[in-house]
Design a protein around this motif. Structure first.
Motif, short mmCIF file in Angstrom:
data_model
loop_
_atom_site.label_atom_id
_atom_site.label_comp_id
_atom_site.label_asym_id
_atom_site.label_seq_id
_atom_site.Cartn_x
_atom_site.Cartn_y
_atom_site.Cartn_z
N GLY A 31 15.36 7.91 -24.35
CA GLY A 31 14.87 9.13 -24.84
C GLY A 31 14.08 9.55 -23.63
N GLN A 32 14.19 9.17 -22.87
CA GLN A 32 13.30 9.39 -22.20
C GLN A 32 14.62 10.75 -20.29
OE1 GLN A 32 10.22 7.90 -19.68
NE2 GLN A 32 8.69 7.53 -22.38
N ILE A 33 13.62 10.91 -19.41
CA ILE A 33 14.10 11.26 -18.61
C ILE A 33 13.42 10.44 -17.15
CG2 ILE A 33 15.09 13.25 -16.48
CD1 ILE A 33 14.56 15.63 -18.63
N TYR A 34 14.63 9.68 -16.29
CA TYR A 34 14.18 8.52 -15.44
C TYR A 34 14.64 9.40 -14.70
CZ TYR A 34 12.69 4.41 -14.25
OH TYR A 34 11.81 2.97 -12.98
N GLY A 35 14.01 9.26 -13.38
CA GLY A 35 14.25 9.43 -11.83
C GLY A 35 14.11 8.77 -10.93
N PHE A 36 15.44 8.44 -10.34
CA PHE A 36 15.54 7.43 -9.15
C PHE A 36 15.38 8.54 -7.60
CE2 PHE A 36 18.11 4.48 -10.75
CZ PHE A 36 17.38 3.59 -10.68
N LEU A 37 14.73 8.21 -7.21
CA LEU A 37 14.62 8.70 -6.13
C LEU A 37 14.83 8.45 -4.48
CD1 LEU A 37 12.38 12.06 -4.83
CD2 LEU A 37 10.64 10.45 -4.48
N GLY A 38 14.96 8.78 -3.23
CA GLY A 38 14.97 8.17 -2.38
C GLY A 38 16.38 8.48 -1.80
N PRO A 39 15.96 8.56 -0.38
CA PRO A 39 16.89 9.33 0.66
C PRO A 39 18.44 8.88 0.87
CG PRO A 39 15.83 7.45 2.15
CD PRO A 39 15.52 7.47 0.28
N ASN A 40 19.48 8.95 0.93
CA ASN A 40 20.99 9.40 1.56
C ASN A 40 20.84 7.88 1.65
OD1 ASN A 40 21.97 11.18 0.10
ND2 ASN A 40 21.99 11.95 2.07
N GLY A 41 21.64 7.16 1.38
CA GLY A 41 21.55 4.95 1.30
C GLY A 41 20.73 4.30 1.57
N ALA A 42 19.75 4.81 -0.04
CA ALA A 42 18.99 3.59 -0.79
C ALA A 42 19.14 3.26 -1.97
CB ALA A 42 17.40 5.39 -1.00
N GLY A 43 20.92 3.50 -2.65
CA GLY A 43 20.84 2.46 -3.09
C GLY A 43 21.14 3.08 -4.24
N LYS A 44 20.84 4.77 -4.13
CA LYS A 44 20.81 5.31 -5.76
C LYS A 44 22.09 5.20 -6.69
CE LYS A 44 18.97 8.74 -4.31
NZ LYS A 44 19.47 8.61 -2.96
N THR A 45 23.44 5.60 -5.67
CA THR A 45 24.76 5.98 -6.67
C THR A 45 24.77 4.41 -6.46
OG1 THR A 45 25.09 7.57 -4.77
CG2 THR A 45 26.88 5.99 -6.26
N THR A 46 25.48 3.37 -5.79
CA THR A 46 25.19 2.10 -6.08
C THR A 46 24.47 1.59 -7.05
OG1 THR A 46 25.20 1.76 -4.10
CG2 THR A 46 24.96 -0.66 -5.10
N MET A 47 23.29 2.14 -7.89
CA MET A 47 22.62 1.55 -8.99
C MET A 47 23.27 1.70 -10.25
SD MET A 47 19.92 -0.54 -8.82
CE MET A 47 18.84 0.05 -10.60
N ILE A 48 23.41 2.99 -10.36
CA ILE A 48 23.77 3.86 -11.16
C ILE A 48 25.32 3.44 -11.15
CG2 ILE A 48 24.90 6.24 -11.96
CD1 ILE A 48 22.49 7.99 -10.21
N ARG A 49 26.31 3.42 -10.38
CA ARG A 49 27.68 3.24 -10.44
C ARG A 49 27.53 1.56 -11.41
NH1 ARG A 49 30.75 5.16 -5.66
NH2 ARG A 49 30.75 6.79 -6.12
N MET A 50 26.61 0.63 -11.19
CA MET A 50 26.25 -0.84 -12.03
C MET A 50 26.07 -0.23 -13.15
SD MET A 50 25.01 -3.70 -9.56
CE MET A 50 22.96 -2.69 -8.95
N LEU A 51 25.07 0.63 -13.48
CA LEU A 51 24.96 0.29 -14.53
C LEU A 51 25.43 1.25 -15.94
CD1 LEU A 51 21.42 1.56 -14.30
CD2 LEU A 51 21.43 -0.25 -14.51
N CYS A 52 26.37 1.96 -15.43
CA CYS A 52 27.33 2.07 -15.90
C CYS A 52 29.11 1.43 -15.97
CB CYS A 52 28.41 3.68 -15.18
SG CYS A 52 27.33 4.70 -15.01
N GLY A 53 28.94 0.03 -15.51
CA GLY A 53 29.88 -0.80 -15.72
C GLY A 53 30.84 -0.05 -14.33
N LEU A 54 31.04 0.31 -13.99
CA LEU A 54 32.18 0.77 -12.89
C LEU A 54 31.59 -0.39 -11.32
CD1 LEU A 54 30.73 4.50 -12.92
CD2 LEU A 54 33.61 3.89 -13.78
N LEU A 55 30.70 -0.97 -10.80
CA LEU A 55 30.54 -1.68 -10.12
C LEU A 55 29.98 -3.07 -11.02
CD1 LEU A 55 28.78 -0.14 -7.10
CD2 LEU A 55 31.48 -1.48 -6.44
N THR A 56 30.79 -4.14 -10.82
CA THR A 56 30.03 -5.73 -11.01
C THR A 56 29.08 -5.96 -9.88
OG1 THR A 56 32.19 -5.97 -11.51
CG2 THR A 56 30.44 -7.30 -11.43
N PRO A 57 27.79 -6.08 -10.28
CA PRO A 57 26.80 -6.76 -9.76
C PRO A 57 27.34 -8.79 -9.40
CG PRO A 57 25.97 -6.64 -12.25
CD PRO A 57 27.88 -5.73 -11.92
N SER A 58 26.07 -8.37 -7.80
CA SER A 58 26.63 -9.79 -7.17
C SER A 58 26.27 -10.62 -7.88
CB SER A 58 26.15 -9.30 -6.21
OG SER A 58 26.83 -8.34 -5.10
#
Length: 215
Positions: A31-58
Motif C-alpha cells: 500500500g505504499q509508494i516506494y521510490g528508487f532514486l538513481g542516475p541512468n545506469g544505476a540498475g533501476k530498470t534491471t531491478m524492476i524487470r527482475m521484480l516483474c519476472g521479465l528478467l531471471t536473476p543471476s
C-alpha cells in the motif's frame, strides 16, 4: 508476507562481466509508494524487470505478492501493472484501440473491458481524444494513456520505470496526484526516478548506485 508486497534477498543480476545489480535486500510494504532514486545506469530498470519476472536473476530470492519469482511469474502478471520509460503504446492505434488491445492482453471480457475503459478515459481526461492516434499526442497525454493502460485490469501492484522523464513539470505534478489517488485506494507502487523532488514524495525511498542499494 501480508505486510510486504515485495521481498528480495541478495538479489543479483550479471550480464557477462557487468554486474548490474549486486546483492540487493529489499522489503516494500503493501500500500505504499516506494521510490528508487538513481542516475541512468544505476540498475533501476534491471531491478524492476527482475521484480516483474521479465528478467531471471543471476542470484538471490524474490517474492512478489506472495509468489516466488521467476517461478510463478506467469501468475504474477495478471496482478501487476508495468509502465515503461518510453510508454508501451502503439502509435498507429487510437487511444481507445490501445486500451481495447490491452484489455485483451489482460484477459478482460469485452463487457468488463468496455466499462473499465470508459471509466479510465474520464478519469484521465482522455474521453475527447478516444479516436486520436497515440502517435499524434503530446508527452503528457501519452503519459496519461500509458498509466490508464497499465491500470486497466486494476492491478494490486504497479511498477513505474521513470514515468515522468519525457514530460514537463506541470504534467509531472498532475501525474503524481494520480499516483497518490491510486495509493490511497490500496495500490502498492514502485517508481524509479532521477528527480529529487519526486523522490521526496515517496513514502519510502532507496538510492540505487552502481547496482547497490543505499537506504
Amino acid at each position: 508476507m501480508a505486510d510486504f508486497a515485495i521481498q528480495a534477498s541478495s538479489l543479483r543480476k550479471q550480464f557477462g562481466e557487468i554486474v548490474a545489480v549486486d546483492g540487493v535486500d529489499l522489503e516494500i510494504p503493501t500500500g505504499q509508494i516506494y521510490g528508487f532514486l538513481g542516475p541512468n545506469g544505476a540498475g533501476k530498470t534491471t531491478m524492476i524487470r527482475m521484480l516483474c519476472g521479465l528478467l531471471t536473476p543471476s542470484g538471490g530470492d524474490v517474492q512478489v505478492l506472495g509468489l516466488d519469482i521467476p517461478a510463478e511469474a506467469e501468475t504474477l502478471r495478471s496482478r501487476i501493472g508495468y509502465m515503461t520509460q518510453k510508454f508501451s503504446l502503439y502509435d498507429d492505434l487510437s487511444v481507445q484501440e490501445n486500451m481495447h488491445f490491452m484489455g485483451r492482453i489482460y484477459g478482460l471480457s469485452r463487457s468488463a473491458a468496455a466499462a473499465r475503459i470508459e471509466e479510465l478515459l474520464e478519469l484521465y481526461a482522455l474521453a475527447d481524444m478516444r479516436r486520436r492516434f497515440a502517435g499524434t499526442m503530446s508527452g503528457g497525454q501519452r503519459q496519461r494513456l500509458a498509466l490508464a493502460a497499465a491500470t486497466l485490469h486494476s492491478p494490486t501492484l504497479l511498477f513505474l520505470d521513470e514515468p515522468t522523464s519525457a514530460v514537463d513539470p506541470e504534467n509531472r505534478r498532475d501525474f503524481w496526484e494520480k499516483l497518490f489517488d491510486l495509493s490511497d485506494a490500496g495500490t502498492t507502487i514502485l517508481v524509479s526516478t532521477h528527480y529529487m523532488d519526486e523522490a521526496e514524495r515517496c513514502h519510502q525511498l532507496a538510492i540505487l548506485e552502481t547496482g547497490h542499494l543505499r537506504n
